[in-house]
Design a protein around this motif. Sequence first.
Motif, PDB file in Angstrom:
ATOM      1  N   GLU A  12      -6.147 -13.012   2.748  1.00  0.00           N
ATOM      2  CA  GLU A  12      -7.418 -12.169   1.656  1.00  0.00           C
ATOM      3  C   GLU A  12      -7.020 -11.490   0.772  1.00  0.00           C
ATOM      4  OE1 GLU A  12      -9.611  -8.980   0.043  1.00  0.00           O
ATOM      5  OE2 GLU A  12      -7.883  -8.270   1.481  1.00  0.00           O
ATOM      6  N   GLU A  13      -5.772 -10.859   0.839  1.00  0.00           N
ATOM      7  CA  GLU A  13      -5.114 -10.019  -0.856  1.00  0.00           C
ATOM      8  C   GLU A  13      -4.354 -11.013  -0.991  1.00  0.00           C
ATOM      9  OE1 GLU A  13      -2.604  -6.289   1.515  1.00  0.00           O
ATOM     10  OE2 GLU A  13      -2.438  -8.037   2.081  1.00  0.00           O
ATOM     11  N   ARG A  14      -3.876 -12.637  -1.174  1.00  0.00           N
ATOM     12  CA  ARG A  14      -3.816 -13.975  -1.625  1.00  0.00           C
ATOM     13  C   ARG A  14      -5.047 -14.116  -2.875  1.00  0.00           C
ATOM     14  NH1 ARG A  14      -0.446 -15.610   2.596  1.00  0.00           N
ATOM     15  NH2 ARG A  14      -2.065 -17.103   3.308  1.00  0.00           N
ATOM     16  N   ASN A  15      -6.399 -14.281  -1.937  1.00  0.00           N
ATOM     17  CA  ASN A  15      -7.596 -14.326  -2.228  1.00  0.00           C
ATOM     18  C   ASN A  15      -8.000 -13.198  -3.845  1.00  0.00           C
ATOM     19  OD1 ASN A  15      -9.272 -16.739  -1.691  1.00  0.00           O
ATOM     20  ND2 ASN A  15      -7.840 -15.915  -0.127  1.00  0.00           N
ATOM     21  N   PHE A  16      -7.396 -12.224  -3.578  1.00  0.00           N
ATOM     22  CA  PHE A  16      -7.685 -10.991  -4.287  1.00  0.00           C
ATOM     23  C   PHE A  16      -6.870 -10.896  -5.289  1.00  0.00           C
ATOM     24  CE2 PHE A  16      -6.550  -6.624  -5.858  1.00  0.00           C
ATOM     25  CZ  PHE A  16      -8.075  -6.799  -6.922  1.00  0.00           C
ATOM     26  N   GLN A  17      -5.500 -11.306  -5.431  1.00  0.00           N
ATOM     27  CA  GLN A  17      -5.062 -12.126  -6.610  1.00  0.00           C
ATOM     28  C   GLN A  17      -5.085 -12.989  -7.931  1.00  0.00           C
ATOM     29  OE1 GLN A  17      -0.837 -12.956  -5.303  1.00  0.00           O
ATOM     30  NE2 GLN A  17      -0.787 -11.539  -3.252  1.00  0.00           N
ATOM     31  N   ARG A  18      -6.158 -13.667  -7.322  1.00  0.00           N
ATOM     32  CA  ARG A  18      -6.448 -14.860  -7.745  1.00  0.00           C
ATOM     33  C   ARG A  18      -7.870 -14.215  -8.307  1.00  0.00           C
ATOM     34  NH1 ARG A  18      -7.244 -18.155  -3.116  1.00  0.00           N
ATOM     35  NH2 ARG A  18      -4.683 -19.107  -2.716  1.00  0.00           N
ATOM     36  N   VAL A  19      -8.488 -13.079  -7.993  1.00  0.00           N
ATOM     37  CA  VAL A  19      -9.161 -12.364  -9.411  1.00  0.00           C
ATOM     38  C   VAL A  19      -8.737 -10.990  -9.931  1.00  0.00           C
ATOM     39  CG1 VAL A  19     -11.166 -13.501  -8.062  1.00  0.00           C
ATOM     40  CG2 VAL A  19     -10.545 -11.252  -7.169  1.00  0.00           C
ATOM     41  N   GLU A  20      -7.625 -10.651  -9.561  1.00  0.00           N
ATOM     42  CA  GLU A  20      -7.982  -9.165 -10.416  1.00  0.00           C
ATOM     43  C   GLU A  20      -7.636  -9.418 -11.001  1.00  0.00           C
ATOM     44  OE1 GLU A  20      -3.512  -6.042  -8.385  1.00  0.00           O
ATOM     45  OE2 GLU A  20      -3.609  -8.245  -8.733  1.00  0.00           O
ATOM     46  N   LYS A  21      -7.116  -9.973 -12.377  1.00  0.00           N
ATOM     47  CA  LYS A  21      -7.313  -9.881 -13.782  1.00  0.00           C
ATOM     48  C   LYS A  21      -7.941  -9.768 -14.053  1.00  0.00           C
ATOM     49  CE  LYS A  21      -2.302 -11.188 -14.531  1.00  0.00           C
ATOM     50  NZ  LYS A  21      -2.119 -11.571 -13.171  1.00  0.00           N
ATOM     51  N   GLU A  22      -9.489 -10.853 -13.430  1.00  0.00           N
ATOM     52  CA  GLU A  22     -10.827 -10.239 -14.195  1.00  0.00           C
ATOM     53  C   GLU A  22     -11.098  -8.779 -13.973  1.00  0.00           C
ATOM     54  OE1 GLU A  22     -15.196 -11.521 -13.220  1.00  0.00           O
ATOM     55  OE2 GLU A  22     -13.443 -12.940 -12.813  1.00  0.00           O
ATOM     56  N   VAL A  23     -10.724  -8.316 -12.152  1.00  0.00           N
ATOM     57  CA  VAL A  23     -10.996  -6.936 -12.033  1.00  0.00           C
ATOM     58  C   VAL A  23     -10.835  -6.482 -13.367  1.00  0.00           C
ATOM     59  CG1 VAL A  23     -11.751  -4.830 -10.080  1.00  0.00           C
ATOM     60  CG2 VAL A  23     -11.921  -7.306  -9.925  1.00  0.00           C
ATOM     61  N   ALA A  64     -14.884  -4.731  -3.131  1.00  0.00           N
ATOM     62  CA  ALA A  64     -15.964  -5.950  -2.976  1.00  0.00           C
ATOM     63  C   ALA A  64     -15.396  -6.992  -2.815  1.00  0.00           C
ATOM     64  CB  ALA A  64     -17.340  -6.136  -4.171  1.00  0.00           C
ATOM     65  N   SER A  65     -14.294  -7.235  -3.017  1.00  0.00           N
ATOM     66  CA  SER A  65     -13.989  -8.773  -3.098  1.00  0.00           C
ATOM     67  C   SER A  65     -13.188  -8.919  -1.316  1.00  0.00           C
ATOM     68  CB  SER A  65     -12.287  -8.508  -3.494  1.00  0.00           C
ATOM     69  OG  SER A  65     -12.349  -8.253  -5.266  1.00  0.00           O
ATOM     70  N   TYR A  66     -12.890  -8.059  -1.008  1.00  0.00           N
ATOM     71  CA  TYR A  66     -12.137  -7.629  -0.041  1.00  0.00           C
ATOM     72  C   TYR A  66     -14.152  -8.198   1.710  1.00  0.00           C
ATOM     73  CZ  TYR A  66     -12.364  -5.431   5.019  1.00  0.00           C
ATOM     74  OH  TYR A  66     -11.902  -5.785   6.058  1.00  0.00           O
ATOM     75  N   TYR A  67     -14.959  -7.407   0.750  1.00  0.00           N
ATOM     76  CA  TYR A  67     -16.051  -7.893   1.421  1.00  0.00           C
ATOM     77  C   TYR A  67     -17.359  -9.074   1.018  1.00  0.00           C
ATOM     78  CZ  TYR A  67     -21.251  -7.477   2.367  1.00  0.00           C
ATOM     79  OH  TYR A  67     -22.809  -7.907   2.427  1.00  0.00           O
TER      80      TYR A  67
END
Length: 369
Positions: free
Chosen positions: A220-231, A331-334
């Motif tokens: 899950e954390e690795r998935n968040f890394q892919r969208v973190e810069k957009e967030v 939200a990314s976790y959700y």
Amino acid sequence: MAKFSVDKLKAFINPSKNPDLTSAQAFQRQNLPTLWLLGKTGAGKSSLLQAITGNSAIEIGNGFQPCTLTAMSYAFPEDLPLIRFLDTRGLGEADYDPSADLAELAKAGHGLVVIMKVDEQEQSAVVAALKKIRKKSHIKHLLLIHTAVLSLEGTEREHAINANHHKVAESWGEDFASVCVDFFDADGAIYQYEQLLSALARLLPMIGLIAESKGHATVEERNFQRVEKEVLWYAGTASASDLIPVMGLISVPMVQAKMLHSLANQYGVDWNKKTLSEMLGTLGSSFALQYSLKLASRQVIKIIPGYGQTVGAVAAAAMSFGTTYGLGRAASYYFYRKSKGEPVSAENMQALYKEALMKGKQATGYDKA
């Protein structure tokens, strides 16, 4: 759970184009947190940027744009910029005047980074520029980075470091931090990378989020890394818009709505009233009410003459950055758990939101809002 109004729910589910956001995004791009890089050609500026951004030297070279007659600027990431670097071109010119570069840095500058190779003792151009900058500016924060430290050994390295340190101290004073690095150690890694990031993050907190260590364990954390810069980009836009009196009341929720809509699509989750209500529910029974009240109170504070346009506006911007980043992280976790058909832990949601909220506020450099 405290309910949003029907209109707010509709806006969050189907965010429309809002002309106010265009000006907010433009304001954000023009006032990016900025570091001024000062150093001779070959000192390691490109390697430093590569270490921070993860981009190759070629990508960095292509990304630089003329900014003044004597400086180039590089915004990262190029599509959704979060941070900017200013690189001086006129350093070797005897009549170099830093006035234009100082004016550019004054827009959103957060500090000066001086880069010196330990095996390069001829630093007269850097020293001369530092003296002029010191005389003409109110820059308070300077970081000296000694590069290529592994090219020398023992007392020779120590003497070279001390000599360059002394050059900066003579032209600037002793009030500055320093760190020693090498971008090419024996294992192909960056020598003292964590110390470098820590020193840079103290100078410009945003770097702590952009270039923090990515040794996470969960999928899950690795998935968040892919969208973190957009967030982070959405957080920056919300923050920029909240520097403007009253505007944040409309623009901040709209920016956050667009972010949630985009994240849901990227995780393959249907974004509708039911999904929004369930997600807000996991954030706690009072989240929606507190969100609305705090947003409104920040706008009221901003209209107070004097205080509102200075301290109040900065505090509001910091809080909007933090809440947007926190909301994006939770939200990314959700969305990740929903996309896998797995239950969503309200405890995890609230913990992630609070942690990201604090990290986001700290990244603005004003975490006492």
